[in-house]
Design an enzyme around this catalytic site. Structure first.
Site, short mmCIF file in Angstrom:
data_model
loop_
_atom_site.label_atom_id
_atom_site.label_comp_id
_atom_site.label_asym_id
_atom_site.label_seq_id
_atom_site.Cartn_x
_atom_site.Cartn_y
_atom_site.Cartn_z
CG ASP A 60 -16.85 -36.59 27.61
OD1 ASP A 60 -17.78 -36.78 26.93
OD2 ASP A 60 -16.50 -35.60 28.36
CG HIS B 146 -8.71 -31.38 30.08
ND1 HIS B 146 -8.52 -31.27 29.03
CD2 HIS B 146 -9.95 -31.26 30.64
CE1 HIS B 146 -9.87 -31.07 28.59
NE2 HIS B 146 -10.66 -30.87 29.72
CE LYS C 41 -17.62 -31.94 27.74
NZ LYS C 41 -16.30 -32.43 27.57
CG ASP D 103 -16.34 -37.06 31.89
OD1 ASP D 103 -15.88 -38.01 32.37
OD2 ASP D 103 -16.29 -36.25 31.06
MN MN Z 1 -14.79 -35.44 29.59
#
Ligand code: MN
Length: 416
Positions: free
Chosen positions: A226, A127, A246, A120
């Site tokens: 995610d 962000h 995660k 990822d």
């Molecule tokens: Mn992510």
């Protein structure tokens, strides 16, 4: 571009000519399906309007995933697309093809590829700034951000297909004033609005991918959520990065939209300002800078137990990505690491510059301080059990037929 992009092209599958469909004949995304409640084997299909055309109609036996098709490379994908485009538009072929159609509502969809490895990235600069400010108020954007497409290796095993419920993870968290951490259900469960890039032909170990060839290695694009437990993440992430905050689940949409279908929606790479350095030469290529990003509208919708009609929380666009898809592929392989067919590269959360274009609750609520108000009077700082998050994506451009990505949806269940 070619005949398959012609905006005037129509299909004999009537629902594909509806202007609102995500799947007109100009799209033709690939997925894996079987008839619901049957003991058929999952197999490859292409979405057309509200139907799925079995790839057996063109003599292609994919098996239970699209990895072999992904490995076959651009000439094979492109000739398959041309054959499907012809077959689904030519009235004379209707009789032969229609027996291979299945309504999408009668199909069960599966992960389109067997994902060997998943990484990822963190390509959404808005962000990165917003999240960085919350985790490190004095130092939001670390200096390497402008040079390195930042990423981490995630778990492929917990990538799930849209529609799979997501259990609230248990984990270790520590409040800022607590003397010691405790173990329990996450209280700060969040989503991340991302795209997933599915790798086609890989590169041999030790042989990097030059940026001019990087997109030859991308089979196509999906939506990707995610899911993130911010409280677990905040306590565990230093010094080695995201881990159990995660890896409890990540949701993938079922349809892989090919880069060929996305060709009309290409746009320039992120325009860096004067104080943002140009990328290093191995990440720089003229046509990639000019044309290497994609204009894809991305949306987050939320449904709750008390609000059955989904409410749009946010609308962003992939063009806010600081790095292009070619740059992340090239960077990932730049040390000689081998990518393999079916590998998944997440883009990272793609937020836009405005408050209505944020890709995670963390940002919308400033770390939970200012909950979001929903139309029915409910508020959300983070997700509650029974909430369903639905990501959508769509490309629109004057002179071309709009195409879409379908949805990546997941319902939050209570902790086990
Ligand atoms: Mn992510």
């Amino acid at each position: 571009m070619n005949r398959t992009h012609d905006p005037e092209l129509k299909s004999w599958v009537e629902s594909a000519n509806d202007l609102a469909t995500d799947f007109p004949i100009q799209n033709l995304p690939f997925g894996i399906f079987k008839r619901k409640n049957s003991n058929e084997s999952p197999r490859g299909g292409v979405a057309i309007g509200d139907q799925i055309l079995d790839l057996a109609s063109v003599g292609l036996q994919t098996g239970p995933n699209l990895n072999r098709l992904a490995a076959a490379g651009l000439p094979a994908w492109s000739s398959l697309r041309a054959v499907l485009s012809k077959g689904l538009s030519d009235e004379k072929q209707k009789k032969r093809f229609s027996k291979f159609l299945l309504p999408q509502k009668r199909a069960e969809l599966f992960l389109p590829v067997a994902i060997g490895d998943y990484s990822d990235f963190y390509t959404g600069i808005y962000h990165a700034q917003n999240a960085g400010r919350l985790f490190r108020p004095d130092n939001p954007l670390l200096p390497n951000y402008h040079w390195v497409p930042i990423g981490y290796h995630g778990r492929a095993s917990s990538v799930v297909i849209s529609g799979t419920p997501v259990a609230r993870p248990m984990g270790q968290t520590k409040g800022p004033d607590a003397p010691a951490p405790s173990f329990g259900p996450s209280k700060r469960l969040d989503f991340e609005l991302e795209l997933g890039f599915v790798i086609g032909p890989g590169n041999p170990l030790g042989k990097p991918v030059p940026i001019a060839r990087a997109l030859d290695h991308v089979f196509g694009v999906t939506l990707f959520n995610d899911w993130s437990a911010r409280d677990i993440q905040a306590w565990e992430y230093q010094p080695l990065g995201p881990f159990l905050g995660k890896s409890f689940a990540s949701t993938l949409s079922p349809w892989i939209v090919t880069l060929e279908a996305l060709e009309p929606f290409r746009c320039a790479a992120f325009a860096r300002s004067g104080d943002q350095p140009a990328p290093l030469p191995y990440l720089t290529e003229e046509s990639d800078q000019k044309n290497g990003n994609y204009d894809i509208q991305l949306e987050v919708h939320l449904r709750t137990r008390k609000m059955p009609r989904p409410h749009r929380l946010s609308r962003s666009n992939f063009r806010y990505s600081y790095w292009t898809p070619a740059q992340i592929v090239t960077h990932q392989a730049s040390n000689g690491c081998n990518l393999q067919p079916g590998d998944l590269l997440g883009s990272g959360t793609i937020s836009g510059p405005t408050p209505d274009a944020l890709g995670a609750l963390l940002e919308m609520t400033q770390g939970g301080k200012n909950p979001v108000s929903l139309p029915n009077g409910e508020t959300r700082a983070f997700l509650e059990d029974g909430d369903e998050v639905i990501l959508r994506g769509r490309c629109e451009r004057a002179g071309y037929r709009a195409i879409g990505f379908g949805a990546a949806a997941g319902l939050v269940k209570s902790a086990p």
